[in-house]
Design a protein around this motif. Sequence first.
Motif, PDB file in Angstrom:
ATOM      1  N   TRP A  58       0.843  -1.185   0.000  1.00 54.00           N
ATOM      2  CA  TRP A  58       0.000   0.000   0.000  1.00 54.00           C
ATOM      3  C   TRP A  58       0.884   1.243   0.000  1.00 54.00           C
ATOM      4  N   GLN A 100       3.293   0.161   7.461  1.00 55.82           N
ATOM      5  CA  GLN A 100       2.581  -1.074   7.153  1.00 55.82           C
ATOM      6  C   GLN A 100       3.475  -2.272   7.391  1.00 55.82           C
ATOM      7  N   SER A 101       2.844  -3.374   7.803  1.00 57.32           N
ATOM      8  CA  SER A 101       3.574  -4.614   8.037  1.00 57.32           C
ATOM      9  C   SER A 101       2.581  -5.769   8.138  1.00 57.32           C
ATOM     10  N   ASN A 102       3.077  -6.972   7.931  1.00 54.45           N
ATOM     11  CA  ASN A 102       2.268  -8.162   8.164  1.00 54.45           C
ATOM     12  C   ASN A 102       2.673  -8.837   9.474  1.00 54.45           C
ATOM     13  N   TRP A 130     -11.779   3.148   9.494  1.00 53.48           N
ATOM     14  CA  TRP A 130     -10.479   3.140  10.160  1.00 53.48           C
ATOM     15  C   TRP A 130     -10.721   3.343  11.655  1.00 53.48           C
ATOM     16  N   VAL A 150      -2.159  -7.612   5.835  1.00 50.86           N
ATOM     17  CA  VAL A 150      -1.290  -6.503   6.234  1.00 50.86           C
ATOM     18  C   VAL A 150      -2.041  -5.574   7.182  1.00 50.86           C
ATOM     19  N   THR A 151      -1.273  -4.891   8.023  1.00 45.95           N
ATOM     20  CA  THR A 151      -1.832  -3.889   8.921  1.00 45.95           C
ATOM     21  C   THR A 151      -1.318  -2.524   8.495  1.00 45.95           C
ATOM     22  N   LEU A 152      -2.231  -1.550   8.377  1.00 41.42           N
ATOM     23  CA  LEU A 152      -1.899  -0.192   7.960  1.00 41.42           C
ATOM     24  C   LEU A 152      -2.122   0.741   9.143  1.00 41.42           C
ATOM     25  N   GLN A 172      -3.498  -0.093  -2.962  1.00 41.44           N
ATOM     26  CA  GLN A 172      -2.665  -1.304  -2.944  1.00 41.44           C
ATOM     27  C   GLN A 172      -2.113  -1.556  -4.339  1.00 41.44           C
TER      28      GLN A 172
END
Length: 176
Positions: A58, A100-102, A130, A150-152, A172
């Motif tokens: 993203w 962002q990360s998983n 959100w 994923v977390t934003l 994305q």
Amino acid sequence: MRRFTQGFYGYAVALFVCLAGAGLFLLVTPQSREEHIPRLDYSITVANFGHAVPYGVWAPPKDPPGWIPNSNKIAVGENGAQVLYLGFATAKREHAMFVQSNEQPAAGFVGRMANTDKAAGTQQVGGVTWEQRFRSDKNQRSLVRVLPEVTLVIIGTADWPELAELAGRLQQRPKG
């Protein structure tokens, strides 16, 4: 000559010479009254991040008007997960950062990024919900969106509308 090197007069003359020298230095030194925020292109960082993660990354395809991207990096989070950071100076010259990360568990990642584990409400941005988080002692607001892959998180001292402006621009990119 001796009376200028001793006592009050000597002190006064030395002080005058020092102040005159400092004043002359300030007079001849170029000074800029313009704001200078370094602009850093994050496109290569985003592309490199896309090659390192198993999901579509993203990112904003275009910066919000008046915003200046001023930092970006890829880091390793908990459990070896890759984390992408994109920092901005907003149009109101506040700070906003998109992360962002998983990383799993997502709740731990969000808590660390937002500096709080308490939700303050929700906000609709482009038809998407959100979660809002607020930490008053740091004047820090966060928008959080946890997706399956994923977390934003958008963090900053910017107000809610500015953070929402960044959230609304995120798209994305296909994995590849």
